[in-house]
Design an enzyme around this catalytic site. Structure first.
Site: not given
Ligand code: USQ
Length: 384
Positions: A34, A100, A144, A180, A182-183, A186, A328
């Site tokens: 997928s 994810r 996560t 989100s 997604y979160h 989980k 956020e």
């Molecule tokens: N972010 C930026 N700039 C970007 C992309 C993201 O500042 O260009 C920020 C987001 O706003 C967020 C952080 O970076 O505050 C993390 O974003 P991310 O896209 O790297 O991660 P996230 O959406 O939280 O999800 C990813 C994976 C997910 C995993 C999670 C771990 O896609 O599967 O569960 O990371 S965690 O972030 O600890 O929840």
């Protein structure tokens, strides 16, 4: 050991399969492919061309001299899980077969519902299949760090905490707050696992992992063994995106104030941590929660690290803070506990500063391919 990986075609699933095969474990996997389709849906693709499942199996034979059973099928299908578990008789089932991406889940009602339905149904199907066929099988489930949100207290590494509510003390599930759908999926998974695990005395490791970065692991020695690498606004995680932005001469994009802080881990360290958790299961009937990350940074610091690496490699790039498409906290306390992996001997071998240079170098030969996807990099998916 015999390991069944649900989600074997994914970024971590494939890299983990290679690590386990290289260490002599027997591996089978299920995937409905997928992520390949959804990446196409948003107009993107993996930075590295992805071999078909059949070519992946052949590459494993040729390069690692190992055999792999790659089943194209859906982990929501309880009958498929039952048949595969009965036939393959795994010691452990790894569950990565979930949608994810946080932005993908926030596109609209249909994507939110798809995420919840897919993730919860695959989890419940697995819990039932294992409890009915052989409840002693270890379930290793990818959760996560985002399940905890960004609370103003130290994040414990445990399923339960002691709390005083209205003057009375009790043990309650560790507080959670998803950022989100997604979160949240989980988080709901976690509750299903805790409940069904208690009813059926299941043996579970629930991994709370932070964002993963990196283009390769020790086993990924050439293109035939590559794992996917996403960089678009929907599927790419922050460090991977920054590296591609720097390579393409696009601005590096911290969202909003850029003080969003997370625990990061390289792909290499992630698969090594997972191997340790597989080889060192919890006690029979135990529900083990593991926090999995290596270094803590905020997203602005990461932008500076990637920019410096890019400049050292002769690339011209700049940091441009963009309006945050997400809802956020952009400035917050963040102090998660991590003790189980270190107790198993886990020591991260990679750090962001060193690894991003390797990543950019790895991506350079694919620059032309990546140019085609420039239009899907800037953030578009809004939370509100
Ligand atoms: N972010 C930026 N700039 C970007 C992309 C993201 O500042 O260009 C920020 C987001 O706003 C967020 C952080 O970076 O505050 C993390 O974003 P991310 O896209 O790297 O991660 P996230 O959406 O939280 O999800 C990813 C994976 C997910 C995993 C999670 C771990 O896609 O599967 O569960 O990371 S965690 O972030 O600890 O929840």
């Amino acid at each position: 050991m015999r390991v069944l990986i649900l989600g074997i075609d994914g970024y971590i699933g494939w890299a983990l399969a290679l690590r386990l095969l290289a260490k002599g474990h027997e591996v089978a996997g299920i995937d409905n492919l997928s992520t390949r389709r959804f990446s196409e849906e948003v107009g993107s693709d993996s930075a590295f061309p992805l071999p078909s499942p059949k070519d992946r199996v052949n590459a494993v034979k040729k390069k690692l001299d190992a055999s792999l059973d790659f089943i194209v099928g859906d982990a929501k299908d309880k009958k498929l899980l039952e048949d595969t578990i009965s036939k393959f008789k795994p010691d452990v089932v790894v569950h990565f077969a979930e949608q994810r991406s946080a932005p993908f889940s926030m596109r609209d009602y249909n994507h939110a519902w798809y995420t919840l339905e897919n993730n919860l149904k695959s989890t419940l199907s697995l819990l039932y299949a294992v409890s009915e066929i052989d409840p002693s099988i270890h379930i290793l489930k990818m959760g996560t760090m985002g399940e905890y949100g960004t609370p103003n207290f130290d994040i414990p590494e445990s399923a339960f905490v002691r709390a005083v509510i209205n003057g009375k003390e009790d043990i309650i599930p560790t507080p959670k707050w998803g950022g989100s759908y997604y979160h949240w999926s989980k988080i709901f998974d976690t509750y299903l696992i805790m409940f069904k695990g208690m009813l059926s005395s299941l043996t579970v490791t629930d991994i709370m992992q932070g964002p993963v970065y990196g283009t390769k692991t020790e086993e990924i020695i050439d293109e035939e063994l590559r794992t996917r690498f996403d960089f678009d606004e929907t599927w790419g995680t922050v460090i991977n995106r920054y590296c591609v932005e720097a390579l393409l001469g696009l601005p590096i994009t911290p969202y909003g104030k850029g003080k969003q802080t997370r625990g990061f881990i390289s792909l290499e360290d992630s698969v090594e941590a997972l191997r340790l958790l597989i080889e060192n299961p919890p006690k029979q009937g135990e529900y083990r929660v593991v926090n999995q990350f290596a270094e803590i940074f905020n997203v602005y610091e990461l932008a500076q690290i990637v920019k410096n690496a890019a400049v050292e490699l002769g690339l011209k790039t700049e940091i441009r803070s963009v309006e945050n498409p997400r809802i956020e906290k952009e400035e917050h306390y963040y102090n998660p506990e991590i003790k189980i992996l270190p107790s198993l001997g886990f020591r991260p071998r990679k750090d962001v500063r060193g690894e991003v240079k390797i990543m950019i170098k790895d991506l350079i030969p694919y620059k032309e391919r990546l140019e085609r996807f420039k239009h899907v990099i800037m953030p578009k998916t809004r939370w509100r």
